[in-house]
Write an enzyme that holds these catalytic residues in place. Structure first.
Site, PDB file in Angstrom:
ATOM      1  N   HIS A  54      42.536-134.669 -37.108  1.00  0.00           N
ATOM      2  CA  HIS A  54      42.187-134.854 -38.563  1.00  0.00           C
ATOM      3  C   HIS A  54      43.377-135.709 -39.320  1.00  0.00           C
ATOM      4  CE1 HIS A  54      38.740-131.870 -38.850  1.00  0.00           C
ATOM      5  NE2 HIS A  54      39.565-131.158 -37.879  1.00  0.00           N
ATOM      6  N   SER A 342      41.528-124.665 -37.913  1.00  0.00           N
ATOM      7  CA  SER A 342      41.224-126.141 -37.908  1.00  0.00           C
ATOM      8  C   SER A 342      42.257-126.511 -39.430  1.00  0.00           C
ATOM      9  CB  SER A 342      40.032-126.567 -38.552  1.00  0.00           C
ATOM     10  OG  SER A 342      39.856-128.024 -38.528  1.00  0.00           O
ATOM     11  N   CYS A 405      32.092-136.459  -7.595  1.00  0.00           N
ATOM     12  CA  CYS A 405      31.304-136.245  -8.962  1.00  0.00           C
ATOM     13  C   CYS A 405      30.524-137.671  -8.942  1.00  0.00           C
ATOM     14  CB  CYS A 405      31.828-135.910 -10.050  1.00  0.00           C
ATOM     15  SG  CYS A 405      30.972-136.013 -11.437  1.00  0.00           S
ATOM     16  N   CYS A 445      28.004-131.875  -6.932  1.00  0.00           N
ATOM     17  CA  CYS A 445      29.485-131.747  -6.788  1.00  0.00           C
ATOM     18  C   CYS A 445      29.797-130.488  -6.611  1.00  0.00           C
ATOM     19  CB  CYS A 445      30.397-132.539  -7.641  1.00  0.00           C
ATOM     20  SG  CYS A 445      30.424-131.977  -9.532  1.00  0.00           S
TER      21      CYS A 445
END
Lengths: 489, 451
Positions: A54, A342, A405, A445
């Site tokens: 932020h 947050s 993957c 995977c």
């Protein structure tokens, strides 16, 4: 444990905050350890964090949130460089659609100025859409903060722990703290394996469970408010829709539902903010998806449900006061971090600085290690290498030529490296390497990762779990159910 | 720096499509064919399909997947004109057919092809694509992943199983799990009809008394560490769960068999235009994509229900790719001109009423070719029309069963009579209910029935 080690400081909780403190302490000539109840670091609230760094215009001036967020933001560039963690300063935009929202937006701009957020600008509709052409046409005003960014939160926690370990810190996962007592000059911590740990100082960074740890230490405190959030992840093919992290004008409870270009390159939408009495409810719901989707489509109309490849939910530690809380007990020798909601991820490195100051005040000697290495060795991310570098790493280790993957182009070399760095589970590999995070979501995977984990850890595939505890992927060898000649019970 | 190797025909993928394309390319005269295969062996997904039922059309025999693959593999292996790169992952394909791949011994491999055949196959749709609510425990697998665990690795991923989706792999795995001593509690299908082949419904579910719930779906996944159960609900005609119909089934595993998606990331890297309906490239009767010289076949082009048709399609692509590669060898400038003219002349075929897709999407006027198509829903007694010209009648059709229709010279004659010059025109293929049937679509009746 054979011989007992006495630690200067023990940290409880291996999220992004606990590991930031661990790393900050590992600069000093101290014996330090971190205890984490999950099988791996960063698997609590951190794992489902939105990853936003932020700017600091959201927080009320004068609060810990405002101070530590702006300070933390300023530390991220160096931090991500030292730890080789993906960090992208894509900028944040808070957008308004009505006259009323425009007023609120101006208020946040003023608040940002007071908090000393750098580089902010107010953009009219035209300037906004020039930067973000896929935003809804009704958007009439935007507050843009170029200092905002996105980071891979789990990788950050991992990297902090790895770097601290390389500098002598000890990290113990899979251990739950059951009891804490204080003998007058040391804390005695009992873990669920029956072992005890002793330290002179204690940092409670247990996130959602910090209230319970504080209570064990004898503190009378208000409980944490668990706040659940669901998030939905899009395929990389639609990543170009949006560049900035898009915020609506917030509600009193949360920053609202956002459109987030993640550090890994997928768009993500969310989170919901639902206060629940449970700390472990990480279910996704049809209602949550509907809420998030209908909300974010009003911000970015071109989002399409069909492009969603994954969903998840996390629970964050809501603060009873609305600000970060730094309590202490035992003459300042125990510090309790509560309500690190947050912008806790952004603030994490600044929180660590603050905690070190608190510990210093309580008498912790802080002498720098002469040989502290702030750098984590660079992690090979095969996909990002040039052709010449690819050639080079394959020559050194042919496992880098085996793509396990295929959606994310993650090689066996990277998976083995992740296991050597501490991955013990399929999700541990996934969160360190991105193997299984792509559009097929581990379809191809998973069997290979199970095999590689079993081989590297010297166990059978039956012992490999998705994320520890009883999350085994395989239940028996083939033909096992047929022994005794009976077809199912 | 890596030296660029040259080849007449590069084939990406060594599964059934790649194998048949390679053999066909050699028969057509290609001197140097290169197969790039990411696995350590040829055969692709067939290697884990140990059940029988392969090859009925092509060999009039019931073979297992590996047996079917071995009808092709030895021929490819012993042919000195076919260069095999196993353990080789293609990272990039350009529209100029420069291929970048990696190999454990050779490092970075660069290949310049005169013609390229895409044969990368497909992948399974996942839970994320469906956004099934609930927890995210261990024990949710796609059917193909479970098949690999059981048939290749030798481990059971569960003992009490619910299968979402009645696609063929799911049906095969219902039987496989049952034969392994696990209990399959239910197969749940959101549509009002099964997605898999009729023979698989009979042989994999009915023979083992496994219940199939139609017009139903999984609405919640339960369990913290490992799946503990699922809630299944009935759905309305818009596929939305009907409140109050939820039913809990205890299980430790949820298998997903909810569709396959052609794996076209490389095709996209080469800017090859795709068909939104098939998920594969837009091709003509030679299986040539809109980028001249790049061909596609097998499940990367469109999802097949029978491997026999994959082989057939791959032969068309392999042969045509060779013709292209050899003509390209003459004079490049001229060849480019020819390519443009050829593409401009083609007729574009669009799926019309009741047809989900048709392949190839483009045809050279007059080409005698097989059209492959899927209908949108099960129907009885239909007639297939191409731009008004009747092609065939079918007694019974289902979306799960791909239809194959031969386009003959008389069809082209009729098309020309209707439309004149066909070059560059767009025509549509429809599956119409036969007029002899009592029908709801009669406009007069509909109007008359309204109050």
């Amino acid at each position: 444990m054979g011989t007992k080690t006495h630690y200067d400081v023990i940290i409880i909780g291996g999220g992004v905050v606990g590991t930031a403190i661990l790393r900050a302490l590992s600069r000093l000539q101290l014996k330090i350890a971190l205890l984490e109840k999950q099988v791996e670091i960063g698997w609590g609230t951190t794992k489902a964090n939105s990853g936003i760094v932020h700017a600091g215009f959201h927080s009320t001036p004068g609060t810990w949130k405002a101070k530590l967020c702006v300070r933390g933001n300023a530390m991220f560039e160096q931090l991500s460089d030292e730890l080789d963690v993906p960090f992208w300063q894509n900028g944040l935009m808070m957008v308004a659609r009505t006259k009323e929202e425009e007023e609120t937006l101006r208020h946040y701009y003023q608040q940002g100025l007071e908090n000393k957020v750098t580089g902010m600008e107010m953009l009219d509709a035209e300037a906004t859409h020039r930067l973000e052409p896929n935003l809804a046409p009704e958007i009439s005003l935007a507050l843009r903060a170029p200092s905002g960014g996105v980071v891979a939160p789990f990788e950050l926690a991992m990297a902090q722990a790895e770097n601290a370990t390389a500098n002598g810190a000890q990290v113990q996962t899979g251990l739950r703290v059951e009891d804490i007592s204080h003998t007058g000059d040391e804390f005695v911590i009992t873990t669920d394996d029956g072992n005890t740990w002793t330290s002179t100082y204690l940092v409670n960074s247990a996130g959602l469970f910090a209230d319970e740890i504080a209570k064990i230490c004898g503190l009378e405190i208000e409980p944490i408010i668990p706040r659940k959030g669901e998030e939905y992840l899009f395929d990389q093919s639609v990543s170009d829709l949006i560049t900035h992290t898009i915020f609506p004008v917030p509600t009193p409870k949360s920053k609202g539902i956002l459109v987030i270009p993640t550090a890994e390159g997928n768009l993500m939408i969310g989170p919901t903010a639902l206060e629940l009495p449970y700390k472990d409810d990480v279910t996704t719901t049809a209602e949550g998806l509907d809420e998030i989707f209908s909300f974010t489509q009003k911000l970015v109309p071109r989002l399409n449900r069909r492009d969603i490849i994954a969903s998840f939910a996390g629970v964050r530690a809501g603060s009873p006061t609305g600000d970060f809380i730094f309590d202490s007990s035992h003459s300042g020798k125990a510090i309790h971090l509560r309500g690190i909601e947050s912008p806790g991820l952004t603030a994490a490195p600044a929180i660590a600085e603050h905690v070190l100051k608190m510990l210093a005040k309580a008498g912790l000697p802080q002498k720098e290690k002469p040989d502290f290495n702030p750098r984590r060795p660079k992690v090979i991310r095969f996909k990002e290498l040039s052709d010449a570098e690819k050639e080079q790493v394959i020559r050194e280790n042919p496992l880098y030529a085996h793509v396990v993957c295929r959606c994310e182009t993650i090689t066996e070399g990277e998976i083995v490296d992740a296991i050597q760095r501490g991955a013990r589970t399929v999700d541990g590999v996934k969160f360190r390497t991105r193997a299984g995070m792509g559009r097929c979501q581990g379809g191809f995977c998973t069997p290979h990762i199970v095999r590689i984990l079993a081989r590297e850890l010297g166990v059978t595939p039956l012992e490999i779990t998705k994320r520890g505890n009883d999350s085994q992927l395989l239940v028996a060898e083939a033909k096992e159910f047929l022994k005794g000649g009976k077809l199912h019970d | 720096m890596t030296k660029t190797r040259q080849t007449d025909v590069a084939i990406i993928g060594g599964g059934p499509a790649g194998l048949a394309a390679a053999i066909a390319a050699r028969k057509a005269g290609a001197k140097h064919v290169t197969i790039l295969e990411r696995s350590h062996e040829l055969g692709g997904i067939l290697q884990q399909c140990i059940h029988n039922g392969f090859g009925l059309h092509r060999f009039q025999e019931e073979l297992t997947g590996p047996e079917y693959a071995y009808r092709f593999i030895p021929e490819v292996q012993k042919d000195p004109g076919i260069e095999l790169y196993l353990n080789t992952m293609v990272l990039d394909l350009s529209s100029q057919q420069e291929i970048t791949a990696i190999h454990p011994d050779f490092g970075l491999v660069k290949l310049q092809a005169r013609a390229t055949v895409l044969a990368m196959g497909c992948r399974e749709r996942t839970r994320g694509a469906l956004s099934i609510p609930g927890t995210r425990p261990a024990g949710v697998f796609t059917a193909g992943t479970a098949q690999r665990f059981v048939n290749i690795d030798g481990y059971m991923p569960g003992k009490k199983v619910v299968i979402l989706g009645s696609g063929d792999i799911g049906l095969i795995m219902a039987r496989r799990f049952t034969l392994e001593g696990a209990k399959v509690e239910a197969v749940v299908e959101i549509m009002p009809y099964p997605a898999g082949l009729a023979r698989n419904i009979a042989q994999c579910l009915e023979d083992f008394d496994i219940p199939l719930y139609l017009s139903s779906t999984v609405t919640t996944i339960h369990g913290k560490d490992r799946v503990e159960g699922v809630t299944i609900s009935q759905v309305d005609d818009k596929w939305q769960p009907i409140p109050g119909t939820g039913r809990y089934i205890s299980c430790d595993t949820l298998l997903l068999s909810v569709g396959l998606i052609p794996e076209n990331e490389l095709s996209q890297a080469a800017n090859i235009p795709l068909d939104a309906k098939t998920g594969g490239a837009i091709v003509d009767e030679n299986r040539e994509t809109l980028i001249p010289g790049i061909f596609a076949c097998g499940n990367v082009l469109h999802v097949h229900d029978l491997v026999d048709y994959v082989s057939e399609e791959a032969e068309i692509a392999g042969e045509a790719a060779t013709r292209y590669a050899l003509s390209k060898a003459d004079a490049d400038a001229k060849a480019n001109e020819r390519d443009k003219g050829r593409k401009a002349q083609q007729v574009v075929i669009k799926p019309g009423e009741n047809v989900r897709y048709v392949l190839p999407q483009r045809l050279t006027p007059g080409a005698e070719a097989d059209l492959f198509l899927r209908v949108t829903q099960p129907m009885e007694a239909i007639t297939l029309y191409l731009d008004g010209v009747m092609l065939a009648r079918k007694r019974q059709v289902r979306p799960s069963e791909m239809l194959k229709i031969r386009l003959r010279p008389n069809h082209w004659e009729n098309l020309r009579q209707n439309r004149g010059d066909l070059d560059g025109k767009e025509i549509s293929l429809t599956a119409a209910l036969q007029p002899t049937q009592p029908t709801r679509l009669e406009p007069e009746t509909v109007r008359g029935a309204r109050p």
